[in-house]
Enzyme design. Structure first.
Site, PDB file in Angstrom:
ATOM      1  N   GLY A 240       0.763  -1.233   0.000  1.00 22.33           N
ATOM      2  CA  GLY A 240       0.000   0.000   0.000  1.00 22.33           C
ATOM      3  C   GLY A 240       0.794   1.282   0.000  1.00 22.33           C
ATOM      4  N   TYR A 321      -8.138   5.072 -13.130  1.00 23.61           N
ATOM      5  CA  TYR A 321      -8.043   5.745 -11.829  1.00 23.61           C
ATOM      6  C   TYR A 321      -7.806   7.240 -11.933  1.00 23.61           C
ATOM      7  CZ  TYR A 321      -6.404   0.936 -10.817  1.00 23.61           C
ATOM      8  OH  TYR A 321      -6.249  -0.414 -10.742  1.00 23.61           O
ATOM      9  N   CYS A 349      -9.063   3.577 -29.816  1.00 22.49           N
ATOM     10  CA  CYS A 349     -10.212   4.298 -30.356  1.00 22.49           C
ATOM     11  C   CYS A 349     -11.183   4.730 -29.271  1.00 22.49           C
ATOM     12  CB  CYS A 349     -10.896   3.439 -31.403  1.00 22.49           C
ATOM     13  SG  CYS A 349      -9.770   2.986 -32.712  1.00 22.49           S
ATOM     14  N   GLU A 350     -10.728   5.571 -28.368  1.00 25.45           N
ATOM     15  CA  GLU A 350     -11.583   6.134 -27.324  1.00 25.45           C
ATOM     16  C   GLU A 350     -11.071   7.510 -26.963  1.00 25.45           C
ATOM     17  OE1 GLU A 350     -12.560   4.034 -23.864  1.00 25.45           O
ATOM     18  OE2 GLU A 350     -12.805   2.115 -24.892  1.00 25.45           O
TER      19      GLU A 350
HETATM   20  C1  PLP Z   1      -1.964  -5.536  -4.196  1.00 26.49           C
HETATM   21  C2  PLP Z   1      -1.587  -6.140  -2.903  1.00 26.49           C
HETATM   22  C3  PLP Z   1      -0.376  -5.827  -2.300  1.00 26.49           C
HETATM   23  C4  PLP Z   1       0.567  -4.806  -2.863  1.00 26.49           C
HETATM   24  O1  PLP Z   1       0.054  -3.522  -2.822  1.00 26.49           O
HETATM   25  P1  PLP Z   1       0.942  -2.265  -3.290  1.00 26.49           P
HETATM   26  O2  PLP Z   1       0.044  -1.112  -3.114  1.00 26.49           O
HETATM   27  O3  PLP Z   1       1.305  -2.514  -4.701  1.00 26.49           O
HETATM   28  O4  PLP Z   1       2.120  -2.212  -2.395  1.00 26.49           O
HETATM   29  C5  PLP Z   1      -0.044  -6.474  -1.136  1.00 26.49           C
HETATM   30  N1  PLP Z   1      -0.876  -7.384  -0.578  1.00 26.49           N
HETATM   31  C6  PLP Z   1      -2.054  -7.709  -1.133  1.00 26.49           C
HETATM   32  C7  PLP Z   1      -2.902  -8.728  -0.504  1.00 26.49           C
HETATM   33  C8  PLP Z   1      -2.454  -7.099  -2.307  1.00 26.49           C
HETATM   34  O5  PLP Z   1      -3.636  -7.417  -2.846  1.00 26.49           O
END
Ligand code: PLP
Length: 445
Positions: A240, A321, A349-350
């Site tokens: 994350g 996003y 094509c968008e």
């Molecule tokens: C996508 C995901 C990650 C990695 O997330 P990042 O934002 O790319 O660091 C880690 N664990 C799980 C379970 C995920 O689905």
């Protein structure tokens, strides 16, 4: 271009862009465009940084970018690997990563995926639902497969500031068992009691591209409290950590992330191991994409469209996003005092096929120029498609002045590889299929 948006070993200026000693303009001529270039030393350094920051373990989330070379690299640098499908598992295994270094994720793992994971004794299966628990029980009891070491994916019910599509820890997410409702505790108790499971701990992942540590820490804290209650040995706090996409973005460092996670988790009294699963923050900034400018069009509204030889098919993130990207000309990164302000669009094509808006480029930008889009190492190649039957880009790793191709460009032959067009192999029953297609019926008429 600020160095923080470019791979670690970049030299920019005097008409050339060198990544790890590799002249990218030469690479573009040799390999064609669109071309993704990764700084291999940057990738390795980032893996090592996470391994050092999380002594309890760091898993690379392969969905961010996966090919055999990447899987191998992360494994060589001491990471385990997260896979979320049989396909990701297959690529990792084909790279020689041992099954004991794989962690299987997913909210709808199939019988086949689970059976393979059990048979191969992957390191962990992260259990996401009651249906999955039932499937594992049946495979272990009836097929005599070994009981897996499992983590429970919990939903901490926290709302994070990111795009809704990549927020995963809110109360109504499709992922995991709810802590708040008591479902997580009941499922953990069952797995602890059942011989079909070897319960090891708790897994939480609240979302991706997070710019604030508060959200990650909030999810980790709730999951840690839960882990302590159920007597878990290990806690995985997911990935994350966000990356800066443009010069305006500010994100925490890996060190700050691990420090915040450690502090909040330990504050709950949880004493087991803490590990993390970064994806984006390992690969995003290590990679750039090179495109060739093909058409420059000034429309009556005053807008300038610069069309490149890729588009939302090789990078769907702006369309999905609203991701903002920077872009610059390789031969002249500085747009100068009187820039052209342009939208970088693709050949799909968008009208949603805009990769970057309001980009400032030198006034003399011309057809044939090479354009670089930084911070395209994560969730770009892995999310690319064949929309408009465009082949996916090639990927090279740059190391010590040399290019190593790790994914070749898709050819026209590849585009036809799964296309079945042979009357003998047409399914017999739905006769409609035949008559509905003018191409299928023509040869018979
Ligand atoms: C996508 C995901 C990650 C990695 O997330 P990042 O934002 O790319 O660091 C880690 N664990 C799980 C379970 C995920 O689905």
């Amino acid at each position: 271009m600020p160095p923080s948006l470019l791979p670690d070993n970049t030299k920019l200026g005097l008409g050339a862009l060198l990544i790890n000693g590799l002249d990218v303009a030469e690479a573009a001529s040799r390999f064609g465009t669109p071309l993704q270039v990764y700084d291999e030393a940057h990738l390795r350094a980032r893996c090592r940084e996470f391994v050092a920051a999380f002594p309890g373990g760091a898993a690379y989330a392969t969905k961010a970018f996966l090919c055999r070379a990447m899987a191998r690299l992360a494994y060589e640098e001491g990471m385990t690997l997260d896979v979320a499908s049989g396909g990701e598992m297959t690529v990792a295994l084909a790279a020689g990563v041992p099954s004991g270094s794989l962690i299987l994720h997913g909210n709808n793992k199939s019988d086949d995926e689970l059976a393979d994971a059990l048979r191969l004794r992957v390191r962990r299966i992260v259990v996401d639902s009651r249906d999955e628990m039932n499937r594992i029980r049946i495979l272990v009891q009836r097929r005599g497969l070994p009981a897996p070491e499992v983590l429970i994916r919990v939903n901490p019910a926290v709302n994070v500031m990111t795009h809704p599509a990549v927020s995963t820890g809110q109360a109504d997410s499709k992922f995991g068992f709810s802590i708040r409702s008591g479902e997580a505790a009941a499922a953990a108790d069952d797995m602890i009691a059942d011989p079909e499971f070897r319960f090891r701990g708790v897994h939480v992942h609240v979302g991706s591209q997070l710019a604030s540590l508060d959200a990650i820490a909030a999810g980790a804290s709730i999951a840690a409290g839960f882990a302590r209650c159920v007597g878990a040995e290990e806690l995985v706090i997911g990935g994350g950590l966000g990356v800066a996409q443009t010069r305006a973005d500010r994100v925490p460092s890996v060190k700050a992330w691990s420090a915040a996670v450690n502090a909040t988790v330990r504050a709950t009294g949880f004493e087991g191991t803490i590990s993390a699963e970064p994806g984006r923050s390992v690969v995003a900034t290590a990679g750039i994409t090179l495109y060739r400018v093909g058409t420059i069009k000034n429309v009556p509204s005053g807008r300038c469209y610069i069309s490149i030889d890729g588009g939302l098919s090789d990078n769907p993130r702006p369309a999905l996003y609203g991701t903002a990207y920077e872009a610059f000309l390789v031969r002249c990164p500085d747009p100068g005092a009187d820039p052209v302000i342009a939208d970088i669009v693709g050949k799909n094509c968008e009208s949603g096929d805009t990769l970057a808006s309001g980009v400032r480029l030198p006034r003399d930008v011309a057809v044939g120029d090479l354009l670089c889009m930084p911070v395209t190492g994560a969730y770009v190649h892995s999310m690319s498609s064949n929309y408009n039957k465009l082949g996916r880009a090639a990927v090279i790793f740059a190391a010590e002045g040399r290019a190593r191709m790790v994914v070749r460009r898709e050819s026209m032959r590849d585009l036809l590889a799964t296309d079945v067009f042979d009357d003998a192999t047409m399914p017999p029953s739905p006769g409609l299929l035949r008559s509905a297609s003018p191409f299928a019926t023509q040869p018979n008429n």
